[in-house]
Design a protein around this motif. Structure first.
Motif, PDB file in Angstrom:
ATOM      1  N   UNK A   8       0.847  -1.182   0.000  1.00  0.00           N
ATOM      2  CA  UNK A   8       0.000   0.000   0.000  1.00  0.00           C
ATOM      3  C   UNK A   8       0.885   1.235   0.000  1.00  0.00           C
ATOM      4  N   UNK A   9       0.573   2.189  -0.859  1.00  0.00           N
ATOM      5  CA  UNK A   9       1.268   3.469  -0.851  1.00  0.00           C
ATOM      6  C   UNK A   9       0.632   4.280   0.254  1.00  0.00           C
ATOM      7  N   UNK A  10       1.377   4.579   1.295  1.00  0.00           N
ATOM      8  CA  UNK A  10       0.788   5.184   2.488  1.00  0.00           C
ATOM      9  C   UNK A  10       0.124   6.518   2.203  1.00  0.00           C
ATOM     10  N   UNK A  32      -1.325 -17.833   1.567  1.00  0.00           N
ATOM     11  CA  UNK A  32      -1.287 -19.203   1.046  1.00  0.00           C
ATOM     12  C   UNK A  32       0.121 -19.602   0.636  1.00  0.00           C
ATOM     13  N   UNK A  33       0.966 -18.612   0.302  1.00  0.00           N
ATOM     14  CA  UNK A  33       2.365 -18.897  -0.035  1.00  0.00           C
ATOM     15  C   UNK A  33       3.227 -19.124   1.199  1.00  0.00           C
ATOM     16  N   UNK A  34       2.649 -18.918   2.392  1.00  0.00           N
ATOM     17  CA  UNK A  34       3.384 -19.200   3.609  1.00  0.00           C
ATOM     18  C   UNK A  34       3.789 -17.993   4.428  1.00  0.00           C
ATOM     19  N   UNK A  35       3.412 -16.799   4.023  1.00  0.00           N
ATOM     20  CA  UNK A  35       3.732 -15.613   4.818  1.00  0.00           C
ATOM     21  C   UNK A  35       2.848 -15.573   6.065  1.00  0.00           C
ATOM     22  N   UNK A  36       3.421 -15.134   7.163  1.00  0.00           N
ATOM     23  CA  UNK A  36       2.674 -15.029   8.413  1.00  0.00           C
ATOM     24  C   UNK A  36       1.883 -13.723   8.440  1.00  0.00           C
ATOM     25  N   UNK A  37       0.751 -13.718   9.146  1.00  0.00           N
ATOM     26  CA  UNK A  37      -0.053 -12.489   9.219  1.00  0.00           C
ATOM     27  C   UNK A  37       0.707 -11.292   9.776  1.00  0.00           C
ATOM     28  N   UNK A  38       1.625 -11.528  10.720  1.00  0.00           N
ATOM     29  CA  UNK A  38       2.395 -10.406  11.269  1.00  0.00           C
ATOM     30  C   UNK A  38       3.324  -9.798  10.219  1.00  0.00           C
ATOM     31  N   UNK A  39       3.834 -10.607   9.300  1.00  0.00           N
ATOM     32  CA  UNK A  39       4.654 -10.089   8.207  1.00  0.00           C
ATOM     33  C   UNK A  39       3.788  -9.252   7.245  1.00  0.00           C
ATOM     34  N   UNK A  40       2.557  -9.719   7.031  1.00  0.00           N
ATOM     35  CA  UNK A  40       1.670  -9.028   6.090  1.00  0.00           C
ATOM     36  C   UNK A  40       1.217  -7.677   6.625  1.00  0.00           C
ATOM     37  N   UNK A  41       1.159  -7.530   7.952  1.00  0.00           N
ATOM     38  CA  UNK A  41       0.736  -6.241   8.516  1.00  0.00           C
ATOM     39  C   UNK A  41       1.711  -5.132   8.143  1.00  0.00           C
ATOM     40  N   UNK A  42       2.993  -5.411   8.248  1.00  0.00           N
ATOM     41  CA  UNK A  42       3.961  -4.375   7.906  1.00  0.00           C
ATOM     42  C   UNK A  42       4.021  -4.143   6.401  1.00  0.00           C
ATOM     43  N   UNK A  44       1.510  -4.493   4.165  1.00  0.00           N
ATOM     44  CA  UNK A  44       0.315  -3.835   3.646  1.00  0.00           C
ATOM     45  C   UNK A  44      -0.081  -2.607   4.444  1.00  0.00           C
ATOM     46  N   UNK A  45       0.591  -2.351   5.552  1.00  0.00           N
ATOM     47  CA  UNK A  45       0.324  -1.150   6.329  1.00  0.00           C
ATOM     48  C   UNK A  45      -1.046  -1.132   6.967  1.00  0.00           C
ATOM     49  N   UNK A  46      -1.471  -2.264   7.515  1.00  0.00           N
ATOM     50  CA  UNK A  46      -2.772  -2.321   8.180  1.00  0.00           C
ATOM     51  C   UNK A  46      -2.638  -3.148   9.455  1.00  0.00           C
ATOM     52  N   UNK A  47      -3.686  -3.150  10.267  1.00  0.00           N
ATOM     53  CA  UNK A  47      -3.654  -3.854  11.539  1.00  0.00           C
ATOM     54  C   UNK A  47      -3.708  -5.365  11.334  1.00  0.00           C
TER      55      UNK A  47
END
Length: 123
Positions: A8-10, A32-42, A44-47
Protein backbone atom coordinates in the motif's frame (compact mmCIF):
# COMPACT_ATOMS: atom_id res chain seq x y z
CA UNK A 1 12.96 2.23 -5.31
CA UNK A 2 10.58 -0.39 -6.62
CA UNK A 3 7.62 -1.62 -4.56
CA UNK A 4 6.69 -5.27 -4.35
CA UNK A 5 3.24 -6.28 -5.54
CA UNK A 6 0.43 -5.53 -3.14
CA UNK A 7 2.11 -2.95 -0.94
CA UNK A 8 0.00 0.00 0.00
CA UNK A 9 1.27 3.47 -0.85
CA UNK A 10 0.79 5.18 2.49
CA UNK A 11 0.04 8.58 0.97
CA UNK A 12 -2.76 7.22 -1.17
CA UNK A 13 -4.64 5.30 1.52
CA UNK A 14 -6.46 7.06 4.32
CA UNK A 15 -6.21 5.70 7.85
CA UNK A 16 -8.97 3.18 8.60
CA UNK A 17 -9.86 3.03 4.91
CA UNK A 18 -11.25 -0.17 3.48
CA UNK A 19 -8.84 -2.43 1.61
CA UNK A 20 -9.45 -2.81 -2.10
CA UNK A 21 -10.37 -6.25 -3.47
CA UNK A 22 -6.95 -6.35 -5.15
CA UNK A 23 -5.19 -5.89 -1.81
CA UNK A 24 -7.41 -8.53 -0.20
CA UNK A 25 -6.55 -10.97 -2.99
CA UNK A 26 -2.84 -10.20 -2.54
CA UNK A 27 -3.10 -10.79 1.22
CA UNK A 28 -4.80 -14.14 0.66
CA UNK A 29 -2.30 -15.26 -1.96
CA UNK A 30 0.71 -14.28 0.17
CA UNK A 31 -0.79 -16.08 3.17
CA UNK A 32 -1.29 -19.20 1.05
CA UNK A 33 2.36 -18.90 -0.03
CA UNK A 34 3.38 -19.20 3.61
CA UNK A 35 3.73 -15.61 4.82
CA UNK A 36 2.67 -15.03 8.41
CA UNK A 37 -0.05 -12.49 9.22
CA UNK A 38 2.40 -10.41 11.27
CA UNK A 39 4.65 -10.09 8.21
CA UNK A 40 1.67 -9.03 6.09
CA UNK A 41 0.74 -6.24 8.52
CA UNK A 42 3.96 -4.38 7.91
CA UNK A 43 3.90 -5.05 4.18
CA UNK A 44 0.32 -3.84 3.65
CA UNK A 45 0.32 -1.15 6.33
CA UNK A 46 -2.77 -2.32 8.18
CA UNK A 47 -3.65 -3.85 11.54
CA UNK A 48 -3.22 -7.54 12.26
CA UNK A 49 -6.96 -7.81 12.88
CA UNK A 50 -7.57 -6.57 9.33
CA UNK A 51 -5.39 -9.37 7.97
CA UNK A 52 -7.24 -11.96 10.07
CA UNK A 53 -10.65 -10.52 9.11
CA UNK A 54 -9.71 -10.68 5.43
CA UNK A 55 -8.55 -14.29 5.73
CA UNK A 56 -11.65 -15.31 7.69
CA UNK A 57 -13.99 -13.60 5.22
CA UNK A 58 -12.33 -15.52 2.40
CA UNK A 59 -12.59 -18.84 4.30
CA UNK A 60 -16.23 -18.37 5.27
CA UNK A 61 -17.68 -16.61 2.22
CA UNK A 62 -15.07 -17.17 -0.50
CA UNK A 63 -15.16 -13.43 -1.18
CA UNK A 64 -12.46 -10.77 -1.40
CA UNK A 65 -14.95 -7.90 -1.64
CA UNK A 66 -16.60 -6.51 1.47
CA UNK A 67 -19.88 -8.06 2.47
CA UNK A 68 -23.05 -5.95 2.54
CA UNK A 69 -23.37 -3.99 5.74
CA UNK A 70 -26.38 -4.13 7.97
CA UNK A 71 -28.42 -1.12 8.86
CA UNK A 72 -30.93 1.19 7.33
CA UNK A 73 -30.02 2.87 4.03
CA UNK A 74 -29.56 6.63 3.95
CA UNK A 75 -32.92 8.39 3.71
CA UNK A 76 -31.79 11.73 2.36
CA UNK A 77 -28.89 12.92 0.20
CA UNK A 78 -26.14 15.24 1.40
CA UNK A 79 -27.36 17.83 -1.07
CA UNK A 80 -30.84 17.81 0.47
CA UNK A 81 -29.29 18.03 3.96
CA UNK A 82 -27.37 21.14 2.92
CA UNK A 83 -30.56 22.63 1.50
CA UNK A 84 -32.37 22.05 4.80
CA UNK A 85 -29.51 23.70 6.72
CA UNK A 86 -29.54 26.70 4.36
CA UNK A 87 -33.30 27.14 4.67
CA UNK A 88 -33.15 26.86 8.46
CA UNK A 89 -30.37 29.48 8.66
CA UNK A 90 -32.19 31.88 6.33
CA UNK A 91 -35.54 31.46 8.06
CA UNK A 92 -34.90 30.59 11.73
CA UNK A 93 -38.54 31.12 12.76
CA UNK A 94 -40.03 28.71 10.23
CA UNK A 95 -41.81 25.61 11.47
CA UNK A 96 -40.99 22.09 10.32
CA UNK A 97 -44.09 22.22 8.11
CA UNK A 98 -42.83 25.39 6.41
CA UNK A 99 -39.41 23.80 5.83
CA UNK A 100 -41.04 20.67 4.38
CA UNK A 101 -43.17 22.73 2.00
CA UNK A 102 -40.02 24.24 0.43
CA UNK A 103 -38.38 20.87 -0.34
CA UNK A 104 -39.01 18.96 -3.59
CA UNK A 105 -39.14 15.53 -1.88
CA UNK A 106 -40.04 16.40 1.71
CA UNK A 107 -38.70 14.15 4.47
CA UNK A 108 -40.55 13.55 7.73
CA UNK A 109 -40.48 15.98 10.63
CA UNK A 110 -38.25 13.63 12.65
CA UNK A 111 -35.75 13.37 9.77
CA UNK A 112 -35.58 17.17 9.50
CA UNK A 113 -35.11 17.41 13.26
CA UNK A 114 -32.23 14.89 13.26
CA UNK A 115 -30.57 16.71 10.33
CA UNK A 116 -30.78 20.06 12.12
CA UNK A 117 -29.40 18.60 15.37
CA UNK A 118 -26.33 17.21 13.59
CA UNK A 119 -23.52 19.42 12.42
CA UNK A 120 -23.98 20.85 8.90
CA UNK A 121 -22.71 18.68 6.06
CA UNK A 122 -19.29 19.56 4.64
CA UNK A 123 -19.40 21.78 1.60
Amino acid sequence: MERSFGTVISGNRRPNAELSPEHCAAIISKHEDGHKPTELTSEFGCARSTIYDTLNRFKQHNAVKSLPRSGCPVKISRRAERQIHRLARRHPNWSYHALRSQLPNPPSKSTIRSILIRAPAAR
